[in-house]
Design a protein around this motif. Structure first.
Motif, mmCIF file in Angstrom:
data_model
loop_
_atom_site.group_PDB
_atom_site.id
_atom_site.type_symbol
_atom_site.label_atom_id
_atom_site.label_comp_id
_atom_site.label_asym_id
_atom_site.label_seq_id
_atom_site.Cartn_x
_atom_site.Cartn_y
_atom_site.Cartn_z
ATOM 1 N N LEU A 190 8.771 44.490 66.896
ATOM 2 C CA LEU A 190 6.857 44.308 66.207
ATOM 3 C C LEU A 190 7.269 44.167 64.594
ATOM 4 C CD1 LEU A 190 5.341 44.719 68.338
ATOM 5 C CD2 LEU A 190 4.808 46.392 67.602
ATOM 6 N N ASP A 191 7.435 42.822 64.343
ATOM 7 C CA ASP A 191 7.584 42.634 62.842
ATOM 8 C C ASP A 191 4.993 42.717 62.075
ATOM 9 O OD1 ASP A 191 7.554 41.802 59.981
ATOM 10 O OD2 ASP A 191 6.159 40.705 60.567
ATOM 11 N N GLY A 192 5.619 43.515 61.495
ATOM 12 C CA GLY A 192 4.079 43.711 61.124
ATOM 13 C C GLY A 192 3.350 45.099 61.534
ATOM 14 N N SER A 193 4.691 45.849 61.981
ATOM 15 C CA SER A 193 3.729 47.421 62.499
ATOM 16 C C SER A 193 2.726 48.519 62.087
ATOM 17 C CB SER A 193 4.758 48.439 63.102
ATOM 18 O OG SER A 193 6.168 48.089 62.398
ATOM 19 N N SER B 158 1.379 40.753 57.993
ATOM 20 C CA SER B 158 2.502 40.570 59.102
ATOM 21 C C SER B 158 3.284 39.843 58.697
ATOM 22 C CB SER B 158 1.526 41.044 60.056
ATOM 23 O OG SER B 158 1.200 41.822 60.830
ATOM 24 N N MET B 159 4.697 39.360 58.739
ATOM 25 C CA MET B 159 4.864 38.506 58.131
ATOM 26 C C MET B 159 4.560 37.028 59.059
ATOM 27 S SD MET B 159 9.014 37.551 57.372
ATOM 28 C CE MET B 159 9.974 35.792 56.193
ATOM 29 N N VAL B 160 4.827 37.505 60.749
ATOM 30 C CA VAL B 160 4.854 36.727 61.301
ATOM 31 C C VAL B 160 3.023 35.869 61.668
ATOM 32 C CG1 VAL B 160 4.630 36.563 63.915
ATOM 33 C CG2 VAL B 160 5.955 37.764 63.249
ATOM 34 N N THR C 95 5.385 34.654 49.974
ATOM 35 C CA THR C 95 6.077 34.902 49.446
ATOM 36 C C THR C 95 6.914 36.033 49.396
ATOM 37 O OG1 THR C 95 7.686 35.544 47.272
ATOM 38 C CG2 THR C 95 5.400 34.408 46.980
ATOM 39 N N TYR C 96 7.724 37.233 49.559
ATOM 40 C CA TYR C 96 8.505 38.395 49.360
ATOM 41 C C TYR C 96 9.397 38.653 48.678
ATOM 42 C CZ TYR C 96 7.161 43.091 49.359
ATOM 43 O OH TYR C 96 6.420 44.705 49.148
ATOM 44 N N PRO C 97 8.996 38.396 47.616
ATOM 45 C CA PRO C 97 10.243 38.059 46.085
ATOM 46 C C PRO C 97 10.746 39.726 46.284
ATOM 47 C CG PRO C 97 7.809 38.265 44.790
ATOM 48 C CD PRO C 97 7.494 38.794 46.181
HETATM 49 P P1 AHM Z 1 8.137 45.808 59.253
HETATM 50 O O1 AHM Z 1 9.465 44.823 59.876
HETATM 51 O O2 AHM Z 1 8.374 46.932 59.113
HETATM 52 O O3 AHM Z 1 7.273 45.290 59.705
HETATM 53 O O4 AHM Z 1 8.396 45.348 57.499
HETATM 54 C C1 AHM Z 1 7.379 43.871 57.264
HETATM 55 C C2 AHM Z 1 6.451 43.702 56.936
HETATM 56 C C3 AHM Z 1 5.930 41.841 56.857
HETATM 57 O O5 AHM Z 1 5.635 41.878 57.896
HETATM 58 C C4 AHM Z 1 5.387 41.623 55.476
HETATM 59 O O6 AHM Z 1 5.318 40.475 55.196
HETATM 60 C C5 AHM Z 1 5.519 42.864 54.354
HETATM 61 O O7 AHM Z 1 6.254 44.022 55.478
HETATM 62 C C6 AHM Z 1 4.057 43.644 54.296
HETATM 63 O O8 AHM Z 1 4.542 44.095 53.358
HETATM 64 P P2 AHM Z 1 3.708 44.769 52.040
HETATM 65 O O9 AHM Z 1 3.292 46.579 53.051
HETATM 66 O O10 AHM Z 1 4.008 45.726 51.556
HETATM 67 O O11 AHM Z 1 2.645 44.636 52.064
#
Ligand code: AHM
Ligand code: MG
Length: 335
Positions: free
Chosen positions: A107-110, A236-238, A252-254
């Motif tokens: 669950l990405d972006g939780s 949410s990266m997705v 980008t997440y640098p």
């Molecule tokens: P997660 O896998 O714990 O949800 O973390 C990854 C998420 C990405 O989906 C998103 O791009 C990033 O963390 C968001 O980070 P931030 O909270 O710094 O904006």
């Protein structure tokens, strides 16, 4: 509007029947996760747990549910030799006779769940190396180039599945009968864009090259780029990568100096590699800002990576802006 379902479509994109079956199982899990999410607070499963995961982050109850659902379903498949999850400390072995290793972020972006914003499931499939054991980390330490398949489910206003088996990226939408139907044969990222996606609140922590590059985008028509850019950040990266795959842009997440020894925030095996393969297959580019993500030889299952991906010409501009940075520093951080 094409109406082929996932099973029918997969026949055109892979000759490997076991791989097709595996992808259908993953899609089934995503359908079940989608059903849970749709009910939101009504299911009473959105509260935070006391637990923290291996990376020290608070787990939401749904993270655990999604993880267990995928883990149980995948380990029951004879072709699966093992699984590795962002939410598990170590890989878990499956059938020793199996062929596939499945890696996933359940669950990405939780952090977006309790505010009813889109989240997703990301997955990657590797082949078990000859003589390796699916319960051991070393089996999984393969570069992203070796992925047999990668994809994600996006739980948004509609649930979609974007998938590659190395022949472009196909997109499916979930109907009310729980079936994924083909909606896009070949996702295609436009080479040029006026949209970027980054967490601007980290600006002061970026390296100078990234500060300069984003500075030029923000300067718009009055700067060297001579055009105005728009910014989007869903966190949410997705969802952010889905927008890039759908209409172009860069995400980008640098690397940043909040924790200088970490190469980045995102995870190579569960996020960087699968998303990079999808982006390349849709005509875009994916990089650490110094080199291709898919060429990284991983050393740890939970390793992190700096990510910049999306529209080809814009990523080329970003790479050019990073040229002055020291190559030795990049190597030191495995970026
Ligand atoms: P997660 O896998 O714990 O949800 O973390 C990854 C998420 C990405 O989906 C998103 O791009 C990033 O963390 C968001 O980070 P931030 O909270 O710094 O904006
Ligand atoms: Mg994630």
């Amino acid at each position: 509007m094409p109406t082929a379902n996932l099973t029918e479509t997969l026949k055109n994109y892979t000759k490997d029947a076991q791989l097709a079956e595996l992808i259908e199982e993953i899609a089934d899990c995503c359908e079940q996760i989608s059903a849970r999410l749709k009910l939101g607070a009504l299911t009473g499963i959105l509260g935070a747990l006391e637990d923290t995961n291996v990376q020290g982050e608070t787990q939401k109850e749904l993270d655990v549910i999604a993880n267990d659902l995928l883990k149980e379903a995948l380990l029951a498949i004879p072709s699966v030799a093992g699984i590795a999850s962002e939410e598990e400390d170590l890989p878990v072995g499956g059938n020793p006779e199996g062929r596939f290793l499945v890696l996933f972020d359940p669950l990405d972006g939780s952090s977006n769940i309790d505010v009813n914003v889109s989240v997703g499931t990301i997955f990657s499939v590797l082949e078990l190396p000859e003589g390796a054991n699916g319960g051991e980390e070393s089996a999984y330490l393969q570069s992203g180039r070796k992925q047999l398949a990668a994809g994600y489910a996006l739980y948004g206003p509609s649930t979609t599945l974007s998938l590659t088996t190395g022949k472009g990226v196909q997109q499916f939408a979930l109907n009310n009968s729980g079936e994924f139907l083909l909606i896009t044969e070949a996702m295609n990222i436009p080479a040029d864009t006026k949209e970027f996606s980054i967490n601007m609140s980290n600006q002061r922590f970026w390296q100078p090259e990234m500060q300069n590059y984003i500075g030029e985008l923000l300067a718009g028509e009055t700067g060297s780029r001579n055009k105005n850019f728009n910014m989007r950040w869903i966190a949410s990266m997705v969802a952010d990568v889905h927008r890039v795959l759908t209409r172009g842009g860069i995400f980008t997440y640098p690397w940043d100096n909040r924790e200088p020894n970490k190469p980045g925030k995102l995870r190579l095996m569960y996020e960087g590699n699968p998303m990079s393969l999808l982006v390349e297959q849709a005509g875009g580019l994916a990089t650490t800002c110094f080199g291709n993500i898919l060429d990284i030889e991983p050393t740890k299952i939970h390793q992190r990576v700096a990510v910049a991906l999306g529209s080809k010409n814009e990523i080329s501009m970003l790479l050019a802006a990073h040229q002055p940075a020291s190559a030795s520093k990049a190597a030191e951080l495995n970026r």
